[in-house]
Motif scaffolding. Sequence first.
Motif, PDB file in Angstrom:
ATOM      1  N   ALA A   1       1.026  -1.291   0.185  1.00 49.83           N
ATOM      2  CA  ALA A   1       0.308  -0.110   0.094  1.00 49.83           C
ATOM      3  C   ALA A   1       0.812   1.097   0.106  1.00 49.83           C
ATOM      4  CB  ALA A   1      -0.707  -0.342   1.175  1.00 49.83           C
ATOM      5  N   PRO A   2       0.429   2.239  -0.489  1.00 49.99           N
ATOM      6  CA  PRO A   2       1.041   3.460   0.363  1.00 49.99           C
ATOM      7  C   PRO A   2       1.429   4.124   1.229  1.00 49.99           C
ATOM      8  CG  PRO A   2      -0.679   3.790  -1.332  1.00 49.99           C
ATOM      9  CD  PRO A   2      -0.993   2.842  -1.312  1.00 49.99           C
ATOM     10  N   ARG A   3       2.290   4.708   0.850  1.00 49.65           N
ATOM     11  CA  ARG A   3       2.903   4.715   2.893  1.00 49.65           C
ATOM     12  C   ARG A   3       1.929   6.076   2.921  1.00 49.65           C
ATOM     13  NH1 ARG A   3       9.099   5.319   3.614  1.00 49.65           N
ATOM     14  NH2 ARG A   3       8.251   6.079   5.632  1.00 49.65           N
ATOM     15  N   GLY A   4       1.071   6.566   4.578  1.00 49.19           N
ATOM     16  CA  GLY A   4       0.392   6.879   4.967  1.00 49.19           C
ATOM     17  C   GLY A   4       1.428   8.091   5.180  1.00 49.19           C
ATOM     18  N   PRO A   5       0.759   9.942   5.596  1.00 41.33           N
ATOM     19  CA  PRO A   5       1.018  10.671   6.103  1.00 41.33           C
ATOM     20  C   PRO A   5       2.776  10.138   7.064  1.00 41.33           C
ATOM     21  CG  PRO A   5      -1.205  10.888   6.597  1.00 41.33           C
ATOM     22  CD  PRO A   5      -0.505  10.019   6.278  1.00 41.33           C
ATOM     23  N   THR A   6       3.910  10.508   7.129  1.00 40.86           N
ATOM     24  CA  THR A   6       4.136  10.670   7.951  1.00 40.86           C
ATOM     25  C   THR A   6       3.994  11.581   9.727  1.00 40.86           C
ATOM     26  OG1 THR A   6       5.862  13.229   7.628  1.00 40.86           O
ATOM     27  CG2 THR A   6       6.503  10.539   6.357  1.00 40.86           C
TER      28      THR A   6
ATOM     29  N   THR B   1       2.033  -6.213  15.593  1.00 42.57           N
ATOM     30  CA  THR B   1       2.849  -5.242  16.311  1.00 42.57           C
ATOM     31  C   THR B   1       4.008  -5.429  14.347  1.00 42.57           C
ATOM     32  OG1 THR B   1       2.932  -6.881  18.208  1.00 42.57           O
ATOM     33  CG2 THR B   1       4.853  -5.513  16.860  1.00 42.57           C
ATOM     34  N   PHE B   2       3.565  -5.882  13.673  1.00 41.79           N
ATOM     35  CA  PHE B   2       4.708  -5.926  12.551  1.00 41.79           C
ATOM     36  C   PHE B   2       3.896  -5.231  11.346  1.00 41.79           C
ATOM     37  CE2 PHE B   2       8.161  -8.286  13.143  1.00 41.79           C
ATOM     38  CZ  PHE B   2       8.422  -9.177  13.881  1.00 41.79           C
ATOM     39  N   LEU B   3       2.872  -5.207  11.987  1.00 39.92           N
ATOM     40  CA  LEU B   3       1.287  -3.973  10.416  1.00 39.92           C
ATOM     41  C   LEU B   3       2.014  -2.859  11.122  1.00 39.92           C
ATOM     42  CD1 LEU B   3      -1.920  -5.462  10.513  1.00 39.92           C
ATOM     43  CD2 LEU B   3       0.019  -4.109   8.824  1.00 39.92           C
ATOM     44  N   SER B   4       2.226  -2.207  12.569  1.00 39.49           N
ATOM     45  CA  SER B   4       2.605  -1.076  13.509  1.00 39.49           C
ATOM     46  C   SER B   4       3.551  -0.681  13.028  1.00 39.49           C
ATOM     47  CB  SER B   4       2.482  -1.221  14.646  1.00 39.49           C
ATOM     48  OG  SER B   4       1.366  -1.437  15.480  1.00 39.49           O
ATOM     49  N   VAL B   5       4.568  -1.433  12.838  1.00 38.08           N
ATOM     50  CA  VAL B   5       6.355  -1.556  11.846  1.00 38.08           C
ATOM     51  C   VAL B   5       6.782  -0.498  10.669  1.00 38.08           C
ATOM     52  CG1 VAL B   5       8.796  -2.488  11.561  1.00 38.08           C
ATOM     53  CG2 VAL B   5       7.647  -2.810  13.735  1.00 38.08           C
ATOM     54  N   VAL B   6       4.669  -1.365   9.805  1.00 37.88           N
ATOM     55  CA  VAL B   6       5.218  -0.937   8.759  1.00 37.88           C
ATOM     56  C   VAL B   6       4.396   0.475   8.594  1.00 37.88           C
ATOM     57  CG1 VAL B   6       4.151  -1.251   6.236  1.00 37.88           C
ATOM     58  CG2 VAL B   6       5.032  -3.084   7.682  1.00 37.88           C
ATOM     59  N   ARG B   7       3.485   0.380   8.674  1.00 38.37           N
ATOM     60  CA  ARG B   7       2.650   2.061   9.355  1.00 38.37           C
ATOM     61  C   ARG B   7       2.854   3.367   9.875  1.00 38.37           C
ATOM     62  NH1 ARG B   7      -2.637  -0.433  11.105  1.00 38.37           N
ATOM     63  NH2 ARG B   7      -3.793  -0.936   8.925  1.00 38.37           N
ATOM     64  N   SER B   8       4.382   2.541  10.822  1.00 34.98           N
ATOM     65  CA  SER B   8       5.035   3.504  11.517  1.00 34.98           C
ATOM     66  C   SER B   8       6.277   3.700  11.730  1.00 34.98           C
ATOM     67  CB  SER B   8       5.051   3.406  12.472  1.00 34.98           C
ATOM     68  OG  SER B   8       3.055   3.859  13.290  1.00 34.98           O
ATOM     69  N   ARG B   9       7.194   3.482  10.088  1.00 35.24           N
ATOM     70  CA  ARG B   9       8.362   3.154   9.916  1.00 35.24           C
ATOM     71  C   ARG B   9       9.328   4.653  10.177  1.00 35.24           C
ATOM     72  NH1 ARG B   9       7.668   1.239   2.979  1.00 35.24           N
ATOM     73  NH2 ARG B   9       5.721   1.114   4.866  1.00 35.24           N
ATOM     74  N   ASP B  10       8.483   5.772  10.015  1.00 40.16           N
ATOM     75  CA  ASP B  10       8.448   6.817   9.863  1.00 40.16           C
ATOM     76  C   ASP B  10       8.748   7.029  11.366  1.00 40.16           C
ATOM     77  OD1 ASP B  10       6.140   8.859  10.882  1.00 40.16           O
ATOM     78  OD2 ASP B  10       5.509   6.930   9.825  1.00 40.16           O
ATOM     79  N   ARG B  11       8.005   6.921  12.642  1.00 38.88           N
ATOM     80  CA  ARG B  11       8.214   6.858  13.620  1.00 38.88           C
ATOM     81  C   ARG B  11       9.867   6.535  14.343  1.00 38.88           C
ATOM     82  NH1 ARG B  11       4.549   9.513  15.925  1.00 38.88           N
ATOM     83  NH2 ARG B  11       4.865   9.306  18.124  1.00 38.88           N
ATOM     84  N   PHE B  12      10.447   5.603  14.003  1.00 39.32           N
ATOM     85  CA  PHE B  12      11.362   4.824  13.673  1.00 39.32           C
ATOM     86  C   PHE B  12      12.901   5.582  14.049  1.00 39.32           C
ATOM     87  CE2 PHE B  12      14.839   1.597  15.614  1.00 39.32           C
ATOM     88  CZ  PHE B  12      15.828   1.280  14.632  1.00 39.32           C
ATOM     89  N   LEU B  13      13.162   6.373  15.045  1.00 39.70           N
ATOM     90  CA  LEU B  13      14.184   7.620  14.361  1.00 39.70           C
ATOM     91  C   LEU B  13      15.444   6.937  14.282  1.00 39.70           C
ATOM     92  CD1 LEU B  13      13.088   9.304  18.175  1.00 39.70           C
ATOM     93  CD2 LEU B  13      12.793   9.977  16.245  1.00 39.70           C
ATOM     94  N   PRO B  14      16.363   7.630  14.176  1.00 43.89           N
ATOM     95  CA  PRO B  14      17.545   7.241  13.481  1.00 43.89           C
ATOM     96  C   PRO B  14      18.859   7.321  15.011  1.00 43.89           C
ATOM     97  CG  PRO B  14      16.814   9.050  11.814  1.00 43.89           C
ATOM     98  CD  PRO B  14      15.912   8.959  12.935  1.00 43.89           C
ATOM     99  N   GLY B  15      19.374   6.278  14.934  1.00 44.46           N
ATOM    100  CA  GLY B  15      20.063   6.657  16.305  1.00 44.46           C
ATOM    101  C   GLY B  15      19.878   5.575  16.999  1.00 44.46           C
ATOM    102  N   ALA B  16      18.709   5.550  17.407  1.00 45.82           N
ATOM    103  CA  ALA B  16      17.537   4.487  17.622  1.00 45.82           C
ATOM    104  C   ALA B  16      18.050   2.314  17.778  1.00 45.82           C
ATOM    105  CB  ALA B  16      16.399   4.667  17.916  1.00 45.82           C
TER     106      ALA B  16
END
Lengths: 218, 187
Positions: free
Chosen positions: A30-35, B58-73
């Motif tokens: 799926a396309p990525r949602g908003p960051t 859990t892994f769905l959350s990893v996929v959806r929120s990969r932008d929330r994984f901070l560099p260096g963490a």
Amino acid sequence: MSAPLEAARPATDAAALARVRAGLARELAAPRGPTWQQHRLRGLAGAAVTTSLLVIGTFLAGIWNDPSFATGLLHAALPVGALLGLQALAVHAAFAPRATGLQRVAVGGAVLALGLLIALRGEGHPSALPEWVCTLSHLGTGLVPLAVLLSAMRAAALSQWRLAAAGVVSGSFGALLGEFACGQGALHVALFHGGAWLLALLLAQAVGRFLRPTSFAP
Amino acid sequence: MAPSTPPDPSDEALMERFCTGDEAAFDALFGRHAPAVQAFLVRMVRDRALAEDLTQVTFLSVVRSRDRFLPGARFAPWLFSIAANSARDALRQRGRRGEESIDASPMELVAPTVAPSDPALGRRLGEALEALPVAQREAVVMHHVLGFSFEEMAEALGTTAVAVRVRAHRGYEKVRERLGHLLEGER
């Protein structure tokens, strides 16, 4: 590691993990949602628009009743500036990852801002309306921003401190209304404006408990 | 001379590649960590079907929120913070509905290293862990069952190493009380 508790580690269910991996295929495609940065930007823009509407609406209503109202607004520059700064901080804290420290600062900032509003208010003048009208109108002003904010915040785990930051944002709109539209004294601000802010914080926690996030990432 | 094989990329390097769209990197992370996540969730909710759902969440959350994984963490604590959040949410929902765990086979929850002729151990271990408050259960499972350090747990659970050490100690003491002679070899 403890030997008997090591034995308590469940055996891997490879078939279950294969099903889990297969179930992730659609999400990966799926396309990525908003960051979270995009959510934050939208939150800040929304707060700016709402505040502007609040200012314009109160200004027009005030000028209609009292032509000297505009002069009085200038005296609100310091508390309004503090509230706008707090609002921006709380919006950022509500969306940023691993921002528990900032979220606590936002709550502390709300307490300090309320103290500033009380200290700057002085004797004030009585109003024809009952005092609880302020509490109700402040809470009402913050309801739509709170709903929009909580909806966007579902993209991550809803911790108590994140919900508190959302409550600070919601309450700040009511506090802004109080600076523009209420001329009553310091005690009134402490009890009825402060009371509205506390209710906004509690409301954010209560609603947040029943919201299902779309992700459990911190 | 045999060519040297390059070292396996770190979890953090794989996560960085996944954030730029490399699905193979996600598969590598899944392969490395999904068994441990599944084990953690089975121990937390004591319901194999629910644990499978939560592993997917859990892994769905990893996929959806990969932008929330901070560099260096670090990746593993971040992953297990997601798993812990999903488990707590599920336990809260279950408590609200007044349900109990429905897994009828405690022995399935125990590693094959436990003698099948000792079903009492498996059952008592599961019961002892389930009797703990959620925060202590998390700490005992992550430290004593999965081998996380207190620093990693603190990062995963958003608290201090001292706090998780206290939770793990208190939880383990309660487990020892319930298991009695079964843990005498530990003394």
